[in-house]
Design a protein around this motif. Structure first.
Motif, PDB file in Angstrom:
ATOM      1  N   HIS A  58       0.765  -1.436  -0.005  1.00 27.62           N
ATOM      2  CA  HIS A  58       0.057  -0.001   0.057  1.00 27.62           C
ATOM      3  C   HIS A  58       0.810   1.115   0.081  1.00 27.62           C
ATOM      4  CE1 HIS A  58      -4.224  -1.858   1.138  1.00 27.62           C
ATOM      5  NE2 HIS A  58      -3.433  -2.297   0.094  1.00 27.62           N
ATOM      6  N   GLU A  59       2.009   1.121   0.763  1.00 25.76           N
ATOM      7  CA  GLU A  59       2.799   2.508   0.869  1.00 25.76           C
ATOM      8  C   GLU A  59       3.461   2.763  -0.455  1.00 25.76           C
ATOM      9  OE1 GLU A  59       3.820   5.779   2.039  1.00 25.76           O
ATOM     10  OE2 GLU A  59       2.716   4.724   3.154  1.00 25.76           O
TER      11      GLU A  59
ATOM     12  N   ARG B 194       0.330   4.560  -2.652  1.00 28.15           N
ATOM     13  CA  ARG B 194       0.514   5.779  -2.182  1.00 28.15           C
ATOM     14  C   ARG B 194       1.277   6.740  -2.637  1.00 28.15           C
ATOM     15  NH1 ARG B 194      -0.704   3.296   2.727  1.00 28.15           N
ATOM     16  NH2 ARG B 194      -3.047   2.966   3.123  1.00 28.15           N
TER      17      ARG B 194
ATOM     18  N   ASP C 296       0.827   8.104  -5.943  1.00 25.24           N
ATOM     19  CA  ASP C 296      -0.583   8.740  -6.008  1.00 25.24           C
ATOM     20  C   ASP C 296      -1.733   8.038  -6.348  1.00 25.24           C
ATOM     21  OD1 ASP C 296       0.680  11.137  -5.326  1.00 25.24           O
ATOM     22  OD2 ASP C 296       0.950  11.779  -7.341  1.00 25.24           O
TER      23      ASP C 296
ATOM     24  N   GLU D  36      -4.779   5.243  -4.785  1.00 24.81           N
ATOM     25  CA  GLU D  36      -5.553   4.860  -3.662  1.00 24.81           C
ATOM     26  C   GLU D  36      -5.565   3.432  -3.647  1.00 24.81           C
ATOM     27  OE1 GLU D  36      -7.474   5.199  -0.144  1.00 24.81           O
ATOM     28  OE2 GLU D  36      -6.723   6.909  -1.150  1.00 24.81           O
TER      29      GLU D  36
END
Length: 180
Positions: free
Chosen positions: A25-26, A29, A32, A34
């Protein structure tokens, strides 16, 4: 392929969603994007809640039953691009995916869909292919885009590399080193 699509989408300042395990997930992110945890969340429900009109495009590299779910998050004029078919376990699965995607195009109430193949794209649109490839290589040389390499392994470790890929544990590209 997913990280490459996200880098290009970030350059275009697109609003993007990506399915991944929580450990990735990082990285999403950072591009950019979700993140949606495909192990804990229903991406169809999550995206439909965030985008009630649906998405303009979905890039599906998994295939199989996931294609049906991907179509559900598209807007009326959205476009599904199927590529890779990660979940295909046989040529029958690939043929089924190809037929399903092409069938959706003749149903007027469905968003459009296509099955992307770099070989077919090259043969059908050589001029576009050359232009796109030149732009990508220029961006790569400039550092605007960078391949995400998670590991470098000796060629003799090819079996271990394939195990990581099969488990979905590579977390990026694996480069096999020759002659070290």
């Amino acid at each position: 392929m997913g990280s490459a699509l996200l880098q290009l989408g970030a350059l275009l300042k697109l609003r993007m969603y990506g399915t991944a395990s929580e450990s990735h997930h990082e990285a999403l992110r950072h591009l950019d994007c979700e993140p949606i945890d495909y192990r804990r969340e229903d991406f169809v429900g999550t995206i439909r809640a965030a985008e009630p009109e649906g998405l303009d495009a979905v890039f599906d590299g998994i295939g199989g039953n996931n294609l049906k779910r991907s179509v559900k998050v598209l807007g009326k004029k959205g476009r599904l691009v199927a590529y890779g078919s990660y979940n295909a376990t046989s040529s029958k699965d690939l043929v089924g995916d190809y037929l399903r995607v092409n069938l959706w195009n003749i149903l007027p109430w469905r968003p459009s869909a296509t099955f992307y193949s770099i070989g077919a794209w090259h043969r059908q649109h050589l001029d576009w292919f050359k232009q796109d490839l030149t732009a990508l290589l220029d961006w790569l040389a400039e550092g605007t885009i960078t391949p995400f390499i998670s590991r470098k392994m000796a060629l003799e470790e090819v079996s271990a590399a394939h195990e990581l890929l099969d488990k979905g544990a590579a977390g990026g590209k694996i480069v096999l080193r020759v002659g070290e």
